[in-house]
Scaffold this motif. Structure first.
Motif, PDB file in Angstrom:
ATOM      1  N   SER A   1      27.758  37.306  38.320  1.00  0.00           N
ATOM      2  CA  SER A   1      29.130  36.783  38.399  1.00  0.00           C
ATOM      3  C   SER A   1      30.154  37.903  38.504  1.00  0.00           C
ATOM      4  O   SER A   1      31.153  37.782  39.221  1.00  0.00           O
ATOM      5  N   GLU A   2      29.923  39.007  37.795  1.00  0.00           N
ATOM      6  CA  GLU A   2      30.855  40.130  37.876  1.00  0.00           C
ATOM      7  C   GLU A   2      30.806  40.777  39.261  1.00  0.00           C
ATOM      8  O   GLU A   2      31.846  41.166  39.810  1.00  0.00           O
ATOM      9  N   LYS A   3      29.613  40.900  39.834  1.00  0.00           N
ATOM     10  CA  LYS A   3      29.499  41.440  41.188  1.00  0.00           C
ATOM     11  C   LYS A   3      30.184  40.520  42.193  1.00  0.00           C
ATOM     12  O   LYS A   3      30.853  40.984  43.120  1.00  0.00           O
ATOM     13  N   LEU A   4      30.040  39.206  42.001  1.00  0.00           N
ATOM     14  CA  LEU A   4      30.704  38.256  42.893  1.00  0.00           C
ATOM     15  C   LEU A   4      32.216  38.407  42.811  1.00  0.00           C
ATOM     16  O   LEU A   4      32.912  38.366  43.831  1.00  0.00           O
ATOM     17  N   ARG A   5      32.712  38.581  41.612  1.00  0.00           N
ATOM     18  CA  ARG A   5      34.157  38.780  41.444  1.00  0.00           C
ATOM     19  C   ARG A   5      34.618  40.004  42.235  1.00  0.00           C
ATOM     20  O   ARG A   5      35.652  39.984  42.904  1.00  0.00           O
ATOM     21  N   ARG A   6      33.848  41.073  42.197  1.00  0.00           N
ATOM     22  CA  ARG A   6      34.227  42.305  42.887  1.00  0.00           C
ATOM     23  C   ARG A   6      34.095  42.181  44.407  1.00  0.00           C
ATOM     24  O   ARG A   6      34.862  42.789  45.155  1.00  0.00           O
ATOM     25  N   VAL A   7      33.135  41.385  44.861  1.00  0.00           N
ATOM     26  CA  VAL A   7      32.948  41.178  46.299  1.00  0.00           C
ATOM     27  C   VAL A   7      34.014  40.247  46.866  1.00  0.00           C
ATOM     28  O   VAL A   7      34.578  40.506  47.931  1.00  0.00           O
ATOM     29  N   ARG A   8      34.302  39.184  46.157  1.00  0.00           N
ATOM     30  CA  ARG A   8      35.187  38.135  46.682  1.00  0.00           C
ATOM     31  C   ARG A   8      36.663  38.474  46.540  1.00  0.00           C
ATOM     32  O   ARG A   8      37.497  37.988  47.337  1.00  0.00           O
ATOM     33  N   TYR A   9      37.006  39.326  45.554  1.00  0.00           N
ATOM     34  CA  TYR A   9      38.414  39.596  45.265  1.00  0.00           C
ATOM     35  C   TYR A   9      38.713  41.087  45.306  1.00  0.00           C
ATOM     36  O   TYR A   9      37.902  41.914  44.883  1.00  0.00           O
ATOM     37  N   GLN A  10      39.880  41.406  45.791  1.00  0.00           N
ATOM     38  CA  GLN A  10      40.329  42.789  45.872  1.00  0.00           C
ATOM     39  C   GLN A  10      40.442  43.377  44.468  1.00  0.00           C
ATOM     40  O   GLN A  10      41.130  42.809  43.615  1.00  0.00           O
ATOM     41  N   SER A  11      39.732  44.482  44.237  1.00  0.00           N
ATOM     42  CA  SER A  11      39.683  45.136  42.926  1.00  0.00           C
ATOM     43  C   SER A  11      39.145  44.211  41.841  1.00  0.00           C
ATOM     44  O   SER A  11      39.376  44.447  40.656  1.00  0.00           O
ATOM     45  N   GLY A  12      38.438  43.151  42.227  1.00  0.00           N
ATOM     46  CA  GLY A  12      37.870  42.218  41.259  1.00  0.00           C
ATOM     47  C   GLY A  12      38.892  41.360  40.550  1.00  0.00           C
ATOM     48  O   GLY A  12      38.574  40.717  39.542  1.00  0.00           O
ATOM     49  N   GLU A  13      40.127  41.290  41.079  1.00  0.00           N
ATOM     50  CA  GLU A  13      41.203  40.547  40.425  1.00  0.00           C
ATOM     51  C   GLU A  13      41.144  39.073  40.818  1.00  0.00           C
ATOM     52  O   GLU A  13      41.343  38.727  41.990  1.00  0.00           O
ATOM     53  N   LEU A  14      40.855  38.213  39.862  1.00  0.00           N
ATOM     54  CA  LEU A  14      40.682  36.788  40.113  1.00  0.00           C
ATOM     55  C   LEU A  14      42.036  36.147  40.391  1.00  0.00           C
ATOM     56  O   LEU A  14      42.775  35.767  39.482  1.00  0.00           O
ATOM     57  N   SER A  15      42.333  36.026  41.683  1.00  0.00           N
ATOM     58  CA  SER A  15      43.625  35.510  42.101  1.00  0.00           C
ATOM     59  C   SER A  15      43.502  35.027  43.540  1.00  0.00           C
ATOM     60  O   SER A  15      42.817  35.651  44.353  1.00  0.00           O
ATOM     61  N   PHE A  16      44.161  33.929  43.865  1.00  0.00           N
ATOM     62  CA  PHE A  16      44.129  33.410  45.229  1.00  0.00           C
ATOM     63  C   PHE A  16      44.680  34.439  46.214  1.00  0.00           C
ATOM     64  O   PHE A  16      44.141  34.610  47.313  1.00  0.00           O
ATOM     65  N   THR A  17      45.733  35.128  45.837  1.00  0.00           N
ATOM     66  CA  THR A  17      46.330  36.102  46.751  1.00  0.00           C
ATOM     67  C   THR A  17      45.472  37.348  46.907  1.00  0.00           C
ATOM     68  O   THR A  17      45.614  38.090  47.884  1.00  0.00           O
TER      69      THR A  17
ATOM     70  N   PHE B   1      37.342  38.427  57.138  1.00  0.00           N
ATOM     71  CA  PHE B   1      36.131  39.234  57.169  1.00  0.00           C
ATOM     72  C   PHE B   1      36.446  40.726  57.089  1.00  0.00           C
ATOM     73  O   PHE B   1      35.792  41.469  56.359  1.00  0.00           O
ATOM     74  N   THR B   2      37.475  41.170  57.817  1.00  0.00           N
ATOM     75  CA  THR B   2      37.817  42.595  57.791  1.00  0.00           C
ATOM     76  C   THR B   2      38.461  43.019  56.473  1.00  0.00           C
ATOM     77  O   THR B   2      38.655  44.217  56.253  1.00  0.00           O
ATOM     78  N   ASP B   3      38.776  42.065  55.599  1.00  0.00           N
ATOM     79  CA  ASP B   3      39.176  42.436  54.237  1.00  0.00           C
ATOM     80  C   ASP B   3      38.043  43.187  53.551  1.00  0.00           C
ATOM     81  O   ASP B   3      38.287  44.059  52.717  1.00  0.00           O
ATOM     82  N   TRP B   4      36.798  42.827  53.873  1.00  0.00           N
ATOM     83  CA  TRP B   4      35.659  43.543  53.284  1.00  0.00           C
ATOM     84  C   TRP B   4      35.699  45.014  53.671  1.00  0.00           C
ATOM     85  O   TRP B   4      35.467  45.885  52.839  1.00  0.00           O
ATOM     86  N   ALA B   5      35.973  45.308  54.941  1.00  0.00           N
ATOM     87  CA  ALA B   5      36.042  46.702  55.391  1.00  0.00           C
ATOM     88  C   ALA B   5      37.196  47.437  54.726  1.00  0.00           C
ATOM     89  O   ALA B   5      37.122  48.639  54.472  1.00  0.00           O
ATOM     90  N   GLU B   6      38.261  46.699  54.422  1.00  0.00           N
ATOM     91  CA  GLU B   6      39.451  47.308  53.823  1.00  0.00           C
ATOM     92  C   GLU B   6      39.322  47.480  52.318  1.00  0.00           C
ATOM     93  O   GLU B   6      39.656  48.538  51.767  1.00  0.00           O
ATOM     94  N   PHE B   7      38.822  46.451  51.632  1.00  0.00           N
ATOM     95  CA  PHE B   7      38.860  46.445  50.172  1.00  0.00           C
ATOM     96  C   PHE B   7      37.489  46.573  49.501  1.00  0.00           C
ATOM     97  O   PHE B   7      37.427  46.798  48.292  1.00  0.00           O
ATOM     98  N   ASN B   8      36.414  46.412  50.252  1.00  0.00           N
ATOM     99  CA  ASN B   8      35.068  46.515  49.683  1.00  0.00           C
ATOM    100  C   ASN B   8      34.335  47.740  50.213  1.00  0.00           C
ATOM    101  O   ASN B   8      33.136  47.702  50.480  1.00  0.00           O
ATOM    102  N   ARG B   9      35.067  48.828  50.350  1.00  0.00           N
ATOM    103  CA  ARG B   9      34.475  50.035  50.929  1.00  0.00           C
ATOM    104  C   ARG B   9      33.392  50.648  50.063  1.00  0.00           C
ATOM    105  O   ARG B   9      32.593  51.445  50.545  1.00  0.00           O
ATOM    106  N   ASP B  10      33.362  50.294  48.796  1.00  0.00           N
ATOM    107  CA  ASP B  10      32.277  50.777  47.937  1.00  0.00           C
ATOM    108  C   ASP B  10      30.947  50.116  48.312  1.00  0.00           C
ATOM    109  O   ASP B  10      29.883  50.655  48.012  1.00  0.00           O
ATOM    110  N   PHE B  11      31.028  48.953  48.965  1.00  0.00           N
ATOM    111  CA  PHE B  11      29.823  48.161  49.237  1.00  0.00           C
ATOM    112  C   PHE B  11      29.401  48.197  50.702  1.00  0.00           C
ATOM    113  O   PHE B  11      28.214  48.178  51.002  1.00  0.00           O
ATOM    114  N   VAL B  12      30.386  48.177  51.615  1.00  0.00           N
ATOM    115  CA  VAL B  12      30.086  48.084  53.047  1.00  0.00           C
ATOM    116  C   VAL B  12      30.948  49.067  53.829  1.00  0.00           C
ATOM    117  O   VAL B  12      31.995  49.511  53.346  1.00  0.00           O
TER     118      VAL B  12
END
Length: 239
Positions: free
Chosen positions: A85-101, A107-118
Motif C-alpha cells: 500500500s505504501e508503494k502504491l501511494r508513492r507510485v500513484r501520487y506525487q511524492s506519495g501525497e494522498l490528494s486528488f490534485t 502517463f507522462t506524470d510517471w516520467a516527471e514525478f516517478n523518476r526513482d522508479f521509471v
C-alpha cells in the motif's frame, strides 16, 4: 484505505510478491502481470475528485488500463504485501501525497514525478525517428479541462510515430516496459497504456482492454497500426 481483493487474499498476494522478489524488473513485471490476465475491465474505481476527499483505493476485482499498471508497478517495488500500500501511494501520487490534485492523472506524470522508479526511454528506443513536441495537457479544444480540479499545464515530450516503429525500433523494447499510446488530441499525452511483453519473434501489449473488457495480451504491431505512436517508460532497478 479501501481494499477490494476480488479473487485474491492478502496471503496469496503476499506469496505472489515474495515469489518474484529478486527478479530483474522486466521479468518481475511480466510474472506479476500475467497473474492478472482475464481480470475484468472496470472504470472509475478510484475515490476522489475536486469535491470528494481522496482515498487510497486498492481494487483488484476490476482495473482500467492505468490502475492496472499502478498495481503492477507497486507490487514490483514491494518485498511483501505489508509494504504494497505504501508503494502504491508513492507510485500513484506525487511524492506519495494522498490528494486528488497530486494523483498522477497522465502517463507522462510517471516520467516527471516517478523518476526513482521509471525512466523515459522513448528517444533512446526511437532514436532519429522519435519526435519532440510540446503539449498543453488537460485542456480540450473547447478550453474546458479533461480532469476538473487540476491545473492545465504545458509539457515537452517525445513519441515514436507508429509508421516509424519498424523491426529495429521494436527490437529495442524490453519486457516490462510501460507503453503509452500517444494521442494526437489536444490536452492528452496518451490514449491508453499497457505493458510490453516480448515473445518469440512477437511483441505483445498486456493491457486492460476496453474492447475485450478484461486484461489481455494483444500484438503490439497490430495495435500500433491504428494509433499515432508510442511513449516508452522503462522500470529501473529498485533503489
Amino acid at each position: 484505505m479501501l481494499f477490494v481483493t476480488g479473487r485474491w487474499t492478502e496471503e496469496t498476494l503476499d506469496a505472489l510478491i515474495r515469489k518474484s522478489s529478486g527478479s530483474p524488473p522486466g521479468e518481475r513485471i511480466a510474472f506479476l502481470s500475467e497473474k492478472f490476465l482475464g481480470t475484468p475491465y472496470r472504470e472509475s474505481t478510484l475515490i476522489g475528485d475536486e469535491f470528494t476527499p481522496e482515498e487510497l483505493v486498492v481494487d483488484l476485482e476490476g482495473v482500467d488500463c492505468f490502475t492496472f499498471i499502478d498495481y503492477i508497478e507497486a507490487m514490483r517495488l514491494s518485498d511483501s504485501f505489508a509494504g504494497f500500500s505504501e508503494k502504491l501511494r508513492r507510485v500513484r501520487y506525487q511524492s506519495g501525497e494522498l490528494s486528488f490534485t497530486k494523483r498522477n492523472h497522465f502517463f507522462t506524470d510517471w516520467a516527471e514525478f516517478n523518476r526513482d522508479f521509471v525512466e523515459d526511454v522513448t528517444a533512446f528506443v526511437g532514436r532519429e525517428s522519435s519526435v519532440k513536441t510540446k503539449k498543453v495537457l488537460n485542456r480540450k479544444e473547447d478550453g474546458t479541462a479533461f480532469v476538473s480540479g487540476i491545473s492545465i499545464f504545458e509539457r515537452a515530450l517525445d513519441y515514436i510515430p507508429s509508421e516509424a516503429a519498424d523491426r529495429a525500433i521494436l527490437q529495442r523494447l524490453r519486457t516490462g516496459d510501460y507503453i503509452g499510446i500517444y494521442s494526437p488530441l489536444q490536452g492528452l499525452d496518451v490514449s491508453h497504456v499497457g505493458i510490453l511483453i516480448r515473445g518469440k519473434g512477437l511483441s505483445s501489449m498486456r493491457h486492460a482492454s476496453t474492447r475485450y473488457r478484461r486484461v489481455v495480451d494483444e500484438g503490439l504491431a497490430a495495435y500500433l497500426a491504428g494509433s499515432a505512436g508510442l511513449i516508452v517508460l522503462r522500470p529501473k532497478e529498485k533503489g
